[in-house]
Design a protein around this motif. Structure first.
Motif, PDB file in Angstrom:
ATOM      1  N   ASN A   1       0.808  -1.207   0.000  1.00 41.66           N
ATOM      2  CA  ASN A   1       0.000   0.000   0.000  1.00 41.66           C
ATOM      3  C   ASN A   1       0.853   1.274   0.000  1.00 41.66           C
ATOM      4  N   SER A   2       1.952   1.246  -0.748  1.00 43.05           N
ATOM      5  CA  SER A   2       2.809   2.438  -0.847  1.00 43.05           C
ATOM      6  C   SER A   2       2.756   3.059  -2.237  1.00 43.05           C
ATOM      7  N   GLY A   3       2.068   2.426  -3.174  1.00 40.06           N
ATOM      8  CA  GLY A   3       1.950   2.976  -4.513  1.00 40.06           C
ATOM      9  C   GLY A   3       3.087   2.604  -5.442  1.00 40.06           C
ATOM     10  N   LYS A   4       3.951   1.701  -5.024  1.00 40.99           N
ATOM     11  CA  LYS A   4       5.114   1.346  -5.855  1.00 40.99           C
ATOM     12  C   LYS A   4       4.678   0.699  -7.174  1.00 40.99           C
ATOM     13  N   THR A   5       3.735  -0.241  -7.099  1.00 36.50           N
ATOM     14  CA  THR A   5       3.277  -0.892  -8.334  1.00 36.50           C
ATOM     15  C   THR A   5       2.502   0.089  -9.207  1.00 36.50           C
ATOM     16  N   TYR A   6       1.773   1.002  -8.581  1.00 33.49           N
ATOM     17  CA  TYR A   6       1.014   1.998  -9.336  1.00 33.49           C
ATOM     18  C   TYR A   6       1.938   2.813 -10.238  1.00 33.49           C
ATOM     19  N   HIS A   7       3.070   3.279  -9.699  1.00 31.80           N
ATOM     20  CA  HIS A   7       3.985   4.088 -10.494  1.00 31.80           C
ATOM     21  C   HIS A   7       4.592   3.274 -11.643  1.00 31.80           C
ATOM     22  N   ALA A   8       4.914   2.003 -11.382  1.00 33.09           N
ATOM     23  CA  ALA A   8       5.459   1.158 -12.444  1.00 33.09           C
ATOM     24  C   ALA A   8       4.420   0.943 -13.544  1.00 33.09           C
ATOM     25  N   ILE A   9       3.153   0.734 -13.149  1.00 30.17           N
ATOM     26  CA  ILE A   9       2.090   0.491 -14.124  1.00 30.17           C
ATOM     27  C   ILE A   9       1.820   1.746 -14.956  1.00 30.17           C
ATOM     28  N   GLN A  10       1.947   2.926 -14.357  1.00 33.91           N
ATOM     29  CA  GLN A  10       1.751   4.147 -15.123  1.00 33.91           C
ATOM     30  C   GLN A  10       2.757   4.239 -16.262  1.00 33.91           C
ATOM     31  N   ARG A  11       4.002   3.869 -15.993  1.00 31.43           N
ATOM     32  CA  ARG A  11       5.026   3.874 -17.051  1.00 31.43           C
ATOM     33  C   ARG A  11       4.715   2.787 -18.080  1.00 31.43           C
ATOM     34  N   TYR A  12       4.215   1.650 -17.637  1.00 30.23           N
ATOM     35  CA  TYR A  12       3.831   0.538 -18.512  1.00 30.23           C
ATOM     36  C   TYR A  12       2.724   0.980 -19.482  1.00 30.23           C
ATOM     37  N   LEU A  13       1.727   1.707 -18.968  1.00 38.03           N
ATOM     38  CA  LEU A  13       0.605   2.142 -19.805  1.00 38.03           C
ATOM     39  C   LEU A  13       1.032   3.217 -20.807  1.00 38.03           C
ATOM     40  N   ALA A  14       2.038   4.002 -20.431  1.00 38.34           N
ATOM     41  CA  ALA A  14       2.488   5.081 -21.314  1.00 38.34           C
ATOM     42  C   ALA A  14       3.426   4.597 -22.410  1.00 38.34           C
ATOM     43  N   ALA A  15       3.943   3.375 -22.275  1.00 38.61           N
ATOM     44  CA  ALA A  15       4.926   2.868 -23.238  1.00 38.61           C
ATOM     45  C   ALA A  15       4.248   2.403 -24.527  1.00 38.61           C
ATOM     46  N   LYS A  16       5.046   2.315 -25.580  1.00 42.42           N
ATOM     47  CA  LYS A  16       4.539   1.806 -26.855  1.00 42.42           C
ATOM     48  C   LYS A  16       4.229   0.320 -26.772  1.00 42.42           C
ATOM     49  N   SER A  17       5.003  -0.385 -25.973  1.00 42.31           N
ATOM     50  CA  SER A  17       4.768  -1.822 -25.774  1.00 42.31           C
ATOM     51  C   SER A  17       5.233  -2.185 -24.370  1.00 42.31           C
ATOM     52  N   GLY A  18       4.610  -3.204 -23.792  1.00 42.27           N
ATOM     53  CA  GLY A  18       4.989  -3.564 -22.432  1.00 42.27           C
ATOM     54  C   GLY A  18       4.482  -4.929 -22.032  1.00 42.27           C
ATOM     55  N   VAL A  19       5.106  -5.454 -20.975  1.00 45.35           N
ATOM     56  CA  VAL A  19       4.681  -6.726 -20.393  1.00 45.35           C
ATOM     57  C   VAL A  19       4.645  -6.570 -18.884  1.00 45.35           C
ATOM     58  N   TYR A  20       3.556  -7.033 -18.282  1.00 42.05           N
ATOM     59  CA  TYR A  20       3.443  -7.069 -16.822  1.00 42.05           C
ATOM     60  C   TYR A  20       3.562  -8.521 -16.389  1.00 42.05           C
ATOM     61  N   CYS A  21       4.434  -8.790 -15.421  1.00 37.72           N
ATOM     62  CA  CYS A  21       4.664 -10.155 -14.919  1.00 37.72           C
ATOM     63  C   CYS A  21       4.298 -10.193 -13.443  1.00 37.72           C
ATOM     64  N   GLY A  22       3.219 -10.900 -13.108  1.00 43.49           N
ATOM     65  CA  GLY A  22       2.763 -10.964 -11.729  1.00 43.49           C
ATOM     66  C   GLY A  22       2.776 -12.373 -11.182  1.00 43.49           C
ATOM     67  N   PRO A  23       2.697 -12.512  -9.855  1.00 41.81           N
ATOM     68  CA  PRO A  23       2.767 -13.844  -9.236  1.00 41.81           C
ATOM     69  C   PRO A  23       1.459 -14.623  -9.276  1.00 41.81           C
ATOM     70  N   LEU A  24       0.326 -13.923  -9.522  1.00 38.22           N
ATOM     71  CA  LEU A  24      -0.974 -14.582  -9.452  1.00 38.22           C
ATOM     72  C   LEU A  24      -1.824 -14.264 -10.673  1.00 38.22           C
TER      73      LEU A  24
END
Length: 782
Positions: free
Chosen positions: A213-236
């Motif tokens: 609950n510190s917003g760390k993933t939120y900031h990473a996802i914002q960069r992911y959404l702004a990119a031309k291409s991206g991959v998100y890798c999660g544990p679940l």
């Protein structure tokens, strides 16, 4: 990494120290400055050098010869018939036995054999086989026959047997002849070299570090959404689904890839530029602008850590955004120095506070809206949810083996402000992947089953990392509760919890690795007669890793390999089957796995009709807990089908139909979980009767630690106690649904009215709880 390469890296870093400009601090995070980072780089690079120098200079470890299984040889395999006997004379078996036993006892021969890879154990096994071969074969090879005859006649020395003994030993232990090749194949000391595409680009690694609950993933996802291409890798799967939906809702077309599902937003099946996947499914060959690796601290997980190592070292992305605990920062830096890549660290603080209360809950009568009781066993989930409903309250239930749809349904029910359900009972499955509106986390216990490095199951006090992950679910930023609270159910656990949370999270020091299918195939080329389980054992035994890595636990893989060893499959197919993620504790799932493999080996497609016959579809609504557990297993079997269908499309052709009935099954399970208390009562009629009798007594509960939990079952200790022993104990223990703790509670509940037999119930509660938790604090101090 070689010594020269380490020195080169140190020199390169030193040359850059004076030329680098500090990085700028931006946003709500702190970014390491250039000079401080480079100083740490030098220190870490030195550590890498010293660690790798020591690992490279150490001699290769000796193999675990207990894993060497002798190969059976044909007894009459001499190509030259009885030439030896014709040239000399027939051999006296009694004389031969004496000569062979003298050979075995010679210390010189044992030492010579040891120099050639035969330790005492292998020497003994090889000799037994050699002696049996010599004495039982109808005609020996001519050269061996002549040598043995010369020794019998006094014209030869007993040591002359050694070359023929070694020839036989290498026939039954073929690994002796190719040990150098096997060691090269199992050399895991430089994993970065396994990913040449990633090494061909200079990647930028950004670590988003902070607590839950510190917003760390939120900031990473914002960069992911702004990119031309991206991959998100999660544990679940739930996390991958969440990013999949968030991305598409934000107008960024995104595909979903999990082990059991492929969802393309393009109707023609063309791949989107963005993909959300479970970490095992990420592609290390596809180029991306941005990659996000979530929960990086799981790189040390004993079973799954290899997937995070593979993603971190192998993803072909210009930017790698890593999210996780601060305890992993130094290690990820060190790991990236072996690839020549620097790490930029952004640190975040928790957005909403949570506090540890000074009082335990002690009784379920003290529950409040927004409470979440965390248990570490399904049996405790059943017990507590039943006790909560006996108080006239509704609760949602979430545990690991529930289908994702059911988990989301229960989470939605708990989060809905208009739903009367205000209490959640859950396992640590809520630690990641679900957004829950929790005010107070209540630990029902601080002990959970874990698997150690040897694959042994043991009960251990939860770690600081685990406690923080769960406690951090209280007072989420996105929920209506802006502050969280954490406590325990039992007062004796509260000081232990405070001690756990007062510690720093242990720093991560190693990353997991796992042998690939290609490596196992190369092993099989040299050892064609070995089983897959034995191949993997020998691989791990011979494998060499440097201090940064460990080989992940392979017990589940071996369990499946042994289960289907008798089924004729080619090695690659066998390997793929054995990597299937199944719950080996479920007999029905294991049986289904075996039937799937057998049908596959016959080259007969596993059709929708075949599967429906196997799972007895359509299924009925669950009538008791045993039925619910079986339906969860059926859901896992359908998951297994879908998982295999993406590896063997021709043999598992009816994916769409299977997915359709799986959704229907998910709905049935959801209804069962919503009525879970009724199912628990229906498990034994005795419980139903006593619960009905309890209705008139409700509201008379006491406030002490566990005594308040006992009013919902009433009756005399004698007759009903005997009924319980005969029915509930025998049936539930037999079905694995009853623990000693639950049995103890039920016994108390039946005897509640017999107060003369229980003079001080609170004292009994305290004594029982102390016995259950004896040694917890000692374990923690260790």
């Amino acid at each position: 990494m070689s010594v020269n390469r380490c020195m080169s890296l140190l020199s390169r870093i030193q040359r850059h120290i004076n030329s680098r400009t500090p990085r700028i601090t931006a946003g709500s995070c702190h970014v390491s400055s250039g000079s401080g980072l480079l100083h740490k780089q030098c220190q870490a690079a030195s550590a890498v050098c010293s660690r790798n120098v020591s690992s490279n200079s150490s001699p290769p470890k000796g193999p675990d010869t207990s894993l060497f299984v002798p190969v059976s040889l044909k007894t009459d395999s001499a190509a030259d018939g009885s030439v030896g006997a014709e040239l000399t004379q027939p051999l006296d078996k009694n004389e031969l036995l004496k000569i062979l036993n003298r050979f075995y006892k010679r210390k010189e021969m044992q030492r010579l054999a040891a120099d050639n890879g035969l330790d005492a154990r292998l020497f003994h096994q090889a000799f037994i086989s050699f002696r049996k071969h010599v004495l039982e074969v109808s005609s020996l090879p001519a050269d061996l026959h002549i040598i043995l005859n010369d020794i019998c006649c006094g014209a030869g020395h007993i040591d002359d047997i050694y070359p023929y003994f070694m020839r036989h030993a290498k026939q039954i232990f073929p690994m002796l002849d190719c040990m150098d090749d096997l060691r090269k194949i199992s050399d895991l000391r430089v994993p970065p070299n396994w990913y040449p595409e990633a090494r061909a680009i200079q990647r930028k690694v950004i670590f988003h570090a902070g607590p839950t609950n510190s917003g760390k993933t939120y900031h990473a996802i914002q960069r992911y959404l702004a990119a031309k291409s991206g991959v998100y890798c999660g544990p679940l799967k739930l996390l991958a689904h969440e990013i999949f939906e968030k991305s598409n809702n934000s107008g960024v077309p995104c595909d979903l890839v999990t082990g059991e599902e492929r969802t393309f937003v393009d109707l023609d099946g063309r791949a989107a530029d963005h993909v959300a996947c479970t970490i095992e499914m990420c592609s290390v060959n596809t180029p991306y602008e941005v990659a996000v690796i979530d929960e990086i601290q799981m790189i040390k997980d004993p079973s799954r850590g290899w997937a995070w190592t593979r993603a971190l070292l192998g993803l072909c992305a210009e930017e790698i955004h890593v999210c996780g605990e601060s305890a992993a920062v130094d290690f990820i830096r060190e790991l990236m120095y072996t690839t020549g890549e620097e790490v930029e660290v952004h640190t975040y603080q928790r957005l909403t506070p949570f506090s540890v209360l000074d009082q335990a809950v002690e009784s379920l009568d003290n529950l409040r809206p927004g409470d979440c009781i965390v248990c570490f066993s399904k049996n405790d989930i059943y017990s507590i949810s039943r006790q909560i409903e006996a108080r006239g309250l509704e609760c949602a239930v979430i545990y690991g083996s529930l289908p994702p749809g059911t988990k989301l349904s229960q989470a939605k029910k708990f989060n809905d402000p208009d739903d009367p359900c205000k209490i959640l009972v859950a396992t640590d499955a809520i630690g990641m992947g679900l957004n829950l509106s929790i005010k107070r986390i209540i630990f029902n216990s601080l002990v959970k089953p874990n698997v150690n490095e040897k694959g042994e199951k043991q009960m251990e006090t939860i770690s600081t990392s685990q406690a923080l992950q769960i406690a951090g679910r209280a007072g989420r930023f996105s929920s209506k509760f802006k502050e969280g609270e954490v406590t325990t159910m039992h007062r004796d656990d509260l000081p232990v919890l405070k001690e756990i949370l007062s510690h720093l999270v242990d720093p991560i020091e190693i990353a997991g690795l796992h042998p690939t299918a290609e490596q196992i195939e190369m092993f099989a080329y040299h050892l064609p007669d070995a089983t897959l389980s034995n191949l993997v054992d020998i691989f791990v035994s011979l494998s060499q890793v440097d201090g940064l890595y460990f080989v992940c636990n392979i017990d589940d893989f071996k369990f499946l390999a042994d289960m289907i060893q008798h089924i004729p499959l080619n090695l690659r197919s066998r390997y793929v089957f054995c990597t299937a993620p199944i719950n080996k504790k479920q007999p029905f799932v294991c049986t289904s796995f075996l039937k799937f493999a057998r049908q596959f080996s016959r080259d007969e497609p596993l059709t929708f009709g075949w599967v429906c016959r196997h799972i007895s579809w359509p299924v009925a609504q669950p009538k008791n807990i045993k039925d619910l557990v079986h339906l969860e297993a059926v859901h896992d079997v359908l998951d297994l089908y879908l998982w295999l269908s993406y590896r063997f499309m021709d043999m598992f052709p009816d994916t769409a139909l299977i997915r359709e009935i799986q959704r229907e099954l998910d709905n049935i399970i959801q209804q069962g979980v919503q009525n879970i208390t009724r199912l628990i009562r229906a498990t034994d009629p005795t419980i139903t009767n006593t619960l009905q009798a309890q209705g008139s007594r409700q509201g008379q509960t006491s406030g002490n630690s566990r005594a308040g939990d006992s009013n919902y079952l009433t009756g005399s200790q004698g007759q009903r106690g005997q009924m319980m022993d005969r029915s509930l104990a025998s049936r539930l223990v037999r079905d694995g649904l009853l623990t000693p703790d639950l049995l103890w509670q039920l016994q108390r509940e039946w005897s509640k009215d017999q107060k003369q037999d229980v003079p001080d119930q609170h004292a009994l509660d305290t004594e029982h709880h102390n016995n259950n938790n004896k040694g917890k604090t000692k374990k923690r101090k260790k």
